[in-house]
Design an enzyme around this catalytic site. Structure first.
Site, PDB file in Angstrom:
ATOM      1  N   TYR A 139       0.843  -1.204   0.000  1.00  0.00           N
ATOM      2  CA  TYR A 139       0.000   0.000   0.000  1.00  0.00           C
ATOM      3  C   TYR A 139       0.881   1.258   0.000  1.00  0.00           C
ATOM      4  O   TYR A 139       0.758   2.126  -0.869  1.00  0.00           O
ATOM      5  CB  TYR A 139      -0.937  -0.012   1.220  1.00  0.00           C
ATOM      6  CG  TYR A 139      -1.587   1.314   1.495  1.00  0.00           C
ATOM      7  CD1 TYR A 139      -2.469   1.867   0.576  1.00  0.00           C
ATOM      8  CD2 TYR A 139      -1.306   2.036   2.662  1.00  0.00           C
ATOM      9  CE1 TYR A 139      -3.058   3.104   0.810  1.00  0.00           C
ATOM     10  CE2 TYR A 139      -1.893   3.262   2.900  1.00  0.00           C
ATOM     11  CZ  TYR A 139      -2.763   3.792   1.975  1.00  0.00           C
ATOM     12  OH  TYR A 139      -3.329   5.020   2.200  1.00  0.00           O
ATOM     13  N   LYS A 143       1.608   4.075  -3.130  1.00  0.00           N
ATOM     14  CA  LYS A 143       1.385   5.521  -2.978  1.00  0.00           C
ATOM     15  C   LYS A 143       2.687   6.301  -3.232  1.00  0.00           C
ATOM     16  O   LYS A 143       2.673   7.390  -3.801  1.00  0.00           O
ATOM     17  CB  LYS A 143       0.856   5.829  -1.578  1.00  0.00           C
ATOM     18  CG  LYS A 143      -0.586   5.378  -1.350  1.00  0.00           C
ATOM     19  CD  LYS A 143      -1.567   6.395  -1.913  1.00  0.00           C
ATOM     20  CE  LYS A 143      -3.005   6.044  -1.626  1.00  0.00           C
ATOM     21  NZ  LYS A 143      -3.960   7.107  -1.965  1.00  0.00           N
ATOM     22  N   GLY A 281       3.133  -5.321  10.883  1.00  0.00           N
ATOM     23  CA  GLY A 281       3.362  -4.093  10.113  1.00  0.00           C
ATOM     24  C   GLY A 281       3.127  -2.807  10.884  1.00  0.00           C
ATOM     25  O   GLY A 281       3.359  -1.724  10.353  1.00  0.00           O
TER      26      GLY A 281
HETATM   27  N1  UFG Z   1      -5.594  -0.694  16.801  1.00  0.00           N
HETATM   28  C1  UFG Z   1      -6.009  -1.535  17.828  1.00  0.00           C
HETATM   29  N2  UFG Z   1      -7.197  -2.174  17.688  1.00  0.00           N
HETATM   30  C2  UFG Z   1      -8.003  -2.027  16.590  1.00  0.00           C
HETATM   31  C3  UFG Z   1      -7.573  -1.160  15.540  1.00  0.00           C
HETATM   32  C4  UFG Z   1      -6.355  -0.526  15.687  1.00  0.00           C
HETATM   33  O1  UFG Z   1      -5.315  -1.700  18.835  1.00  0.00           O
HETATM   34  O2  UFG Z   1      -9.081  -2.650  16.526  1.00  0.00           O
HETATM   35  C5  UFG Z   1      -4.321   0.040  16.947  1.00  0.00           C
HETATM   36  C6  UFG Z   1      -3.341  -0.269  15.832  1.00  0.00           C
HETATM   37  O3  UFG Z   1      -2.537  -1.381  16.165  1.00  0.00           O
HETATM   38  C7  UFG Z   1      -2.552   1.046  15.764  1.00  0.00           C
HETATM   39  C8  UFG Z   1      -3.575   2.111  16.146  1.00  0.00           C
HETATM   40  O4  UFG Z   1      -4.608   1.415  16.826  1.00  0.00           O
HETATM   41  O5  UFG Z   1      -1.557   1.041  16.720  1.00  0.00           O
HETATM   42  C9  UFG Z   1      -4.166   2.825  14.951  1.00  0.00           C
HETATM   43  O6  UFG Z   1      -4.604   1.859  14.003  1.00  0.00           O
HETATM   44  P1  UFG Z   1      -5.481   2.221  12.723  1.00  0.00           P
HETATM   45  O7  UFG Z   1      -5.773   0.938  12.022  1.00  0.00           O
HETATM   46  O8  UFG Z   1      -6.632   3.081  13.127  1.00  0.00           O
HETATM   47  O9  UFG Z   1      -4.522   3.133  11.857  1.00  0.00           O
HETATM   48  P2  UFG Z   1      -3.042   2.845  11.283  1.00  0.00           P
HETATM   49  O10 UFG Z   1      -2.128   3.714  12.082  1.00  0.00           O
HETATM   50  O11 UFG Z   1      -2.718   1.414  11.235  1.00  0.00           O
HETATM   51  O12 UFG Z   1      -3.208   3.275   9.760  1.00  0.00           O
HETATM   52  C10 UFG Z   1      -3.345   4.603   9.309  1.00  0.00           C
HETATM   53  C11 UFG Z   1      -4.143   4.592   8.022  1.00  0.00           C
HETATM   54  C12 UFG Z   1      -3.419   3.825   6.947  1.00  0.00           C
HETATM   55  C13 UFG Z   1      -2.036   4.397   6.783  1.00  0.00           C
HETATM   56  C14 UFG Z   1      -1.320   4.485   8.092  1.00  0.00           C
HETATM   57  C15 UFG Z   1      -0.062   5.247   7.927  1.00  0.00           C
HETATM   58  O13 UFG Z   1      -5.412   4.031   8.250  1.00  0.00           O
HETATM   59  O14 UFG Z   1      -4.122   3.936   5.728  1.00  0.00           O
HETATM   60  O15 UFG Z   1      -2.093   5.151   9.081  1.00  0.00           O
HETATM   61  O16 UFG Z   1       0.882   4.786   8.796  1.00  0.00           O
HETATM   62  F1  UFG Z   1      -1.314   3.616   5.951  1.00  0.00           F
END
Ligand code: UFG
Length: 317
Positions: A139, A143, A281
């Site tokens: 992903y 980008k 990741g």
């Molecule tokens: N998390 C949980 N439980 C959940 C969902 C998330 O503990 O049910 C944690 C994740 O492990 C992470 C944090 O909450 O530590 C935030 O997670 P998100 O999935 O909300 O967001 P991300 O940081 O993984 O991803 C976002 C965007 C992606 C982008 C990324 C850039 O959604 O599209 O930031 O680093 F790629």
């Protein structure tokens, strides 16, 4: 101005459509509604329900347009690892088609949704735009490839372009026609999952052994209304022959536990949680340096985490 919003039926794109219309712009939307929803598109916009991979449809949607906000993309990190081909096809080849059709139609102004995932594991926090880009999943890599493609298009053909690298987008807009809310299926994002957690479906906390103050991951949350405000500034700020890359976050971070605590304050009740293993990741800490956004776009975020959580909550009631 007449603006084409690709991906305008999605969570962030449909918020952009509503805010553009409220500012008096006219809007075309190109979206195949594979993950977005036609019902999210404000009825005052013209919806072209077609794929970005269909060059004729893209040409049709570009007619009479002055600028493009390009949100359309595949955007699930996990899926990009198991099905990388659809990320290269939609994100990279789709953007290639868009750029070619924009050139043919003499549309020379573009704001692109890039991502913090282009940086991978940062060497320094907060992350500036000068950080090395070393994406850890397809992903982010797709980008980043688009960012390179836009830079070359800009240099060769005079495109005025800005890529905005989003950190964690949350909250919701209440527009004249109702709430523009996050309706992903499956939902992977933290705040919507916190708000939907119940005794039978507790929120999974992905790791409590990270090298952070409370052991949970830290992210930089920005309200979707502030985020789109930056896009509206970027539409004006983009200069011909120049491609600027600008981070969008709040400049500060919250741990997963702090987000849960904010939701408990807003909802006035405990959020059921369970500790789960680390998600593949995930970096420990991602916080944006937003100095460039404040200088180049004269922008700063105005809505805090409590507002994000309460708007997200009200939008799903
Ligand atoms: N998390 C949980 N439980 C959940 C969902 C998330 O503990 O049910 C944690 C994740 O492990 C992470 C944090 O909450 O530590 C935030 O997670 P998100 O999935 O909300 O967001 P991300 O940081 O993984 O991803 C976002 C965007 C992606 C982008 C990324 C850039 O959604 O599209 O930031 O680093 F790629």
């Amino acid at each position: 101005m007449k603006v084409l919003v690709t991906g305008g039926a999605g969570y962030i794109g449909s918020t952009a459509v509503a805010m553009l219309l409220e500012q008096g712009h006219s809007v075309n939307v190109l979206d195949d509604c594979s993950t977005g929803h036609a019902s999210s598109v404000d009825a005052r916009a013209d919806l072209f329900q077609e794929s970005i991979l269909n060059s004729q449809a893209v040409a049709g949607a570009l007619q009479g347009v002055d600028a493009v906000l390009h949100f359309c993309a595949k955007s699930l990190v996990g899926e990009s690892v198991t099905k990388p081909e659809i990320y290269w096809e939609t994100n990279v080849y789709g953007t290639r088609i868009l750029l070619d059709e924009m050139k043919k139609a003499n549309v020379a102004r573009l704001v692109f949704s890039s991502t913090a995932a282009t940086y991978g594991e940062p060497r320094e926090i907060p992350i500036t735009e000068n950080e090395i880009t070393h994406p850890t999943n397809p992903y982010g890599a797709s980008k980043l490839a688009v960012d390179y493609m836009i830079t070359s298009q800009s240099r060769a053909y005079g495109l005025a372009a800005i890529s905005l690298r989003y950190f964690n987008v949350a909250g919701a807009l209440r527009s004249k026609t109702g709430w523009q809310t996050e309706r992903h299926n499956p939902e992977t994002h933290l705040i919507p999952n916190v708000l939907r957690a119940s005794e039978s479906n507790p929120l999974k906390i992905f790791g409590v052994d990270w090298p952070t103050k409370d052991g949970t991951c830290i992210r930089d949350y920005v309200h979707v209304v502030d985020l789109i405000g930056a896009h509206l500034s970027a539409l004006e700020a983009a200069q011909p022959g120049t491609h600027e890359i600008i981070n969008l976050g709040s400049g500060g971070g919250y741990s997963v536990n702090e987000v849960i605590a904010a939701a408990e304050r807003v909802l006035g009740r405990k959020i059921p949680t369970e500790i789960s293993s680390r998600r593949a990741g995930d970096p420990a800490i991602l916080i944006a340096d937003i100095t460039k956004a404040s200088k180049y776009l004269t922008w700063s975020p105005t809505l805090d985490l409590n507002q994000m959580v309460s708007d997200a909550w009200n939008s799903i009631q």
